[in-house]
Motif scaffolding. Structure first.
Motif, PDB file in Angstrom:
ATOM      1  N   SER A  56      -8.907  19.072 -11.367  1.00 48.82           N
ATOM      2  CA  SER A  56      -8.819  17.665 -11.768  1.00 48.82           C
ATOM      3  C   SER A  56      -9.139  17.510 -13.254  1.00 48.82           C
ATOM      4  N   LEU A  72       0.889  13.022  -0.207  1.00 49.44           N
ATOM      5  CA  LEU A  72       0.167  13.320   1.039  1.00 49.44           C
ATOM      6  C   LEU A  72       0.822  12.599   2.209  1.00 49.44           C
ATOM      7  N   VAL A 123       0.324   8.903 -17.526  1.00 50.73           N
ATOM      8  CA  VAL A 123      -1.070   8.862 -17.074  1.00 50.73           C
ATOM      9  C   VAL A 123      -1.149   8.537 -15.582  1.00 50.73           C
ATOM     10  N   PRO A 164       0.844  -1.193   0.000  1.00 53.50           N
ATOM     11  CA  PRO A 164       0.000   0.000   0.000  1.00 53.50           C
ATOM     12  C   PRO A 164       0.883   1.247   0.000  1.00 53.50           C
ATOM     13  N   SER A 219      -5.786  19.873  -6.156  1.00 55.78           N
ATOM     14  CA  SER A 219      -7.174  19.505  -6.410  1.00 55.78           C
ATOM     15  C   SER A 219      -7.804  18.918  -5.156  1.00 55.78           C
ATOM     16  N   TYR A 220      -7.032  18.048  -4.473  1.00 57.88           N
ATOM     17  CA  TYR A 220      -7.537  17.462  -3.229  1.00 57.88           C
ATOM     18  C   TYR A 220      -7.798  18.546  -2.186  1.00 57.88           C
ATOM     19  N   ALA A 253       5.038   5.796   4.866  1.00 62.87           N
ATOM     20  CA  ALA A 253       5.377   5.793   6.292  1.00 62.87           C
ATOM     21  C   ALA A 253       6.793   5.261   6.494  1.00 62.87           C
ATOM     22  N   SER A 295     -10.886  20.751  -2.940  1.00 65.62           N
ATOM     23  CA  SER A 295     -12.184  20.097  -2.735  1.00 65.62           C
ATOM     24  C   SER A 295     -12.410  19.732  -1.267  1.00 65.62           C
ATOM     25  N   PHE A 296     -11.414  19.100  -0.644  1.00 64.97           N
ATOM     26  CA  PHE A 296     -11.712  18.436   0.622  1.00 64.97           C
ATOM     27  C   PHE A 296     -11.139  19.143   1.850  1.00 64.97           C
ATOM     28  N   ILE A 323       0.578   4.065   1.236  1.00 63.97           N
ATOM     29  CA  ILE A 323       0.707   4.774   2.506  1.00 63.97           C
ATOM     30  C   ILE A 323       1.700   4.041   3.421  1.00 63.97           C
ATOM     31  N   VAL A 324       1.802   2.730   3.245  1.00 63.13           N
ATOM     32  CA  VAL A 324       2.805   1.956   3.994  1.00 63.13           C
ATOM     33  C   VAL A 324       4.212   2.338   3.539  1.00 63.13           C
ATOM     34  N   LYS A 370      -1.276  11.836 -11.702  1.00 65.33           N
ATOM     35  CA  LYS A 370      -2.360  11.844 -10.719  1.00 65.33           C
ATOM     36  C   LYS A 370      -1.942  11.320  -9.348  1.00 65.33           C
ATOM     37  N   GLY A 414     -11.812  22.540  -7.173  1.00 58.51           N
ATOM     38  CA  GLY A 414     -11.162  21.225  -7.164  1.00 58.51           C
ATOM     39  C   GLY A 414     -11.452  20.469  -8.447  1.00 58.51           C
ATOM     40  N   LEU A 435      -1.161  10.901  -5.691  1.00 57.95           N
ATOM     41  CA  LEU A 435      -1.608  11.716  -4.569  1.00 57.95           C
ATOM     42  C   LEU A 435      -1.165  11.097  -3.239  1.00 57.95           C
ATOM     43  N   ASP A 436      -1.364   9.776  -3.115  1.00 51.14           N
ATOM     44  CA  ASP A 436      -1.088   9.096  -1.840  1.00 51.14           C
ATOM     45  C   ASP A 436       0.337   9.349  -1.352  1.00 51.14           C
TER      46      ASP A 436
END
Lengths: 271, 321
Positions: B297, B262, B252, B143, B280-281, B149, B284-285, B145-146, B256, B293, B258-259
């Protein structure tokens, strides 16, 4: 002869070295997860005095999140395969000008950033009450599972001999029954492969977990790790222990799918 | 077995008995067409809901004043291209564009070159080659995010293993602020993304190498083409199709990302690692300006489309030649 054998041994040694460099971070994750508590990273190269404090903390803080991730990933696998398998068969075996269009649509879908899907689903989920829900995340994760599963299953189902299905049809089975009783059992290995990858995609999802949950109720483990990282990291051993636990499906897939991909290839060759 | 007599009769029969059989078959065909549609319907509905709807919705949202207020009042007035103007004039837009370009080009170039070198290496025959090559896939399967980290712990300024090792080797005197300094953060994030992407590149390039017939090399060797010459005149021309698919997919997938960003830096420090995707993130969020956003995108999709079209035109020209 002797010289080429020596050269091959040197190649193997270089290969092992390359792998050690590439996989060092994975080793470091494991090593750091076995260090005693503390907010500094004074870990030595080997965990000579392993401590499981990190894992105890990870399981007590992230255990629920791990279970949430398992449920979401399993749900994504079931839904993706149910939707993808018949479509993959259709794209592999039916003769229609729509087949090309369908495949093109799947390829084009890969160009759409997840954030576009998240934007739209957030507003839709807000109205449907699916924010902060497990079904909502399962559906969102199908956006990575379904196209991939269709492509994997189709590439296998192209080689399913039509004579088998026709034989069942002559015996009076409908198209759907022939599909369920003949095509799906032969495609077992590709279903497992597609299922394992779909599980992994869903398990690894971070973007939908981040955007489609707004409060604590439903929290996949990827979001748990992100929140650990959010502030100054207090307990690296707990973070790394959670990371190790989250890496297990990838490691299982690497070992298990290797076998199934090979089995699928051999099965195809025998026919 | 039940149908066998009917089939023989239809095949050899005279007019009166052929007529009902044809009608029966016609009805069965129509029922079958319906079943065939049912095979595709769930997937088609899912693709429309998960890809078609978001694209249309984003196009609409990017033309609307779509904010947090919209969720309470339901009002999202159309504002033309105001959102696009707002995001382009935003102070971080040019920085995000440059960072997206640097991130994408840096990631792809190194992933490809290192991936090609490793694919060529693993294309040689030696003990354990297959196992080592499949274990190499691990960074790609983890993953994101793993991985983020883990790399954060490695790149930690004061006690991370990278700085400790470099200091021990005498390469650096002071710890390098990999993720805490605006001048290093982008390089560090690109480096991590290269690490993540190498296995995918190796796998595709390796399968491309396996497709090249061995006779070509044997014939080349007779003409004296070995080593670098064999690579230039045999390997590379035959690998170009795989390489161009890989580079197109690389763009492509990478624009994009993002993970990783972030997880590693959150776009910081001092916005040094903001890209179109992170912007974009955030719009929007974090800011709940969904219209802006969506506009960002859509710019991302447009960039991907440009490269896909360039790729298609390139392959068509290659076919024409």
């Amino acid at each position: 002869m002797h010289e080429s054998q020596l050269r091959r041994t040197v190649y193997t040694a270089i290969g092992v070295l390359i792998l050690c460099v590439m996989l060092f971070p994975v080793y470091w994750m494991l090593n750091a997860s076995l260090q005693p508590s503390g907010n500094t990273l004074t870990a030595s190269f080997l965990p000579l005095d392993p401590s499981f404090a990190g894992y105890r903390r990870a399981i007590s803080e992230q255990g629920d999140n791990l279970i949430t991730s398992v449920i979401i990933a399993c749900g994504t696998v079931v839904l993706s395969l149910l939707v993808s398998a018949p479509c993959a068969y259709a794209l592999a075996q039916f003769r229609s000008r729509w087949v090309g269009i369908g495949l093109l649509a799947i390829l084009v879908s890969q160009m759409i950033p997840g954030i576009v899907i998240a934007n739209a689903l957030y507003t839709a989920y807000e109205n449907l009450g699916l924010l902060n829900s497990i079904p909502g995340l399962i559906v969102a994760n199908c956006s990575s599972g379904i196209p991939f599963a269709i492509l994997i299953l189709r590439s296998f189902m192209v080689s399913v001999p039509q004579s088998l299905v026709e034989a069942a049809r002559v015996d009076g089975a409908g198209l759907l029954r022939a599909f369920v009783s003949i095509v799906l059992p032969i495609s077992k290995n590709s279903l497992i492969t597609a299922g394992l990858f779909t599980f992994l995609f869903s398990w690894s999802d971070f973007l939908f977990a981040l955007t489609l949950t707004t409060k604590g109720g439903v929290r996949p483990v990827t979001l748990g790790i992100y929140q650990y990282l959010g502030t100054q990291v207090q307990n690296w051993n707990a973070v790394m222990a959670t990371a190790v636990l989250s890496a297990i499906p990838a490691i299982v897939l690497l070992i298990a799918a290797q076998k199934y991909i090979a089995a699928g290839a051999i099965g195809g060759a025998i026919k | 077995m039940v149908h066998a007599p009917t089939l023989t009769k239809a095949g050899t029969s005279d007019a009166p008995s052929a007529e009902p059989s044809r009608r029966r078959r016609g009805r069965r065909h129509r029922g079958e067409d319906l079943t065939k549609i049912l095979f595709v319907l769930p997937a088609a509905a899912a693709m429309i809901a998960l890809f078609g709807y978001p694209v249309v919705k984003n196009l609409l949202m990017s033309l609307q004043d779509y904010t947090l207020k919209t969720f309470f009042t339901g009002a999202a007035p159309f504002v033309g291209l105001d959102n696009y103007v707002a995001v382009v004039e935003h102070q971080l837009f040019s920085k995000a564009m440059v960072n997206t370009a640097l991130f994408t080009i840096g990631s792809i170039v190194f992933q490809f070159v290192i991936g090609l070198a490793l694919a060529l290496f693993f294309n040689k025959r030696f003990a354990l080659g297959g196992i080592l090559r499949s274990l190499l896939l691990l960074p790609w399967l983890l993953p994101l995010i793993v991985s983020s980290a883990t790399w954060r712990s490695i790149l930690e300024q004061d006690s991370g293993i990278l700085n400790r090792s470099l200091a021990w080797l005498g390469v650096i005197d002071e710890p390098v602020p990999w993720l805490n300094s605006p001048s290093f953060a982008l390089i560090a994030v690109i480096g991590v993304n290269i690490w993540i992407g190498i296995p995918f590149n190796v796998t595709l390039l390796y399968s491309g190498l396996k497709e090249i017939p061995g006779e070509l090399y044997e014939a080349g060797a007779l003409d004296g083409a070995t080593g670098w010459n064999a690579f230039r005149h045999i390997t590379w021309p035959n690998l170009r199709a795989v390489a161009s698919v890989l580079l197109m997919l690389g763009v492509v997938y990478t624009v994009k990302v993002l993970d990783v960003i972030l997880g590693m830096t959150g776009g910081g420090p001092a916005n040094a690692t903001q890209t179109l995707a992170t912007q974009s993130y955030e719009r929007s969020f974090i800011d709940f300006k969904f219209g802006q956003g969506a506009a960002l995108s859509n710019i991302l999709i447009a960039i991907s489309l440009v490269f896909a079209v360039l790729y298609l035109r390139g392959t068509r020209r290659a076919v024409d030649e």
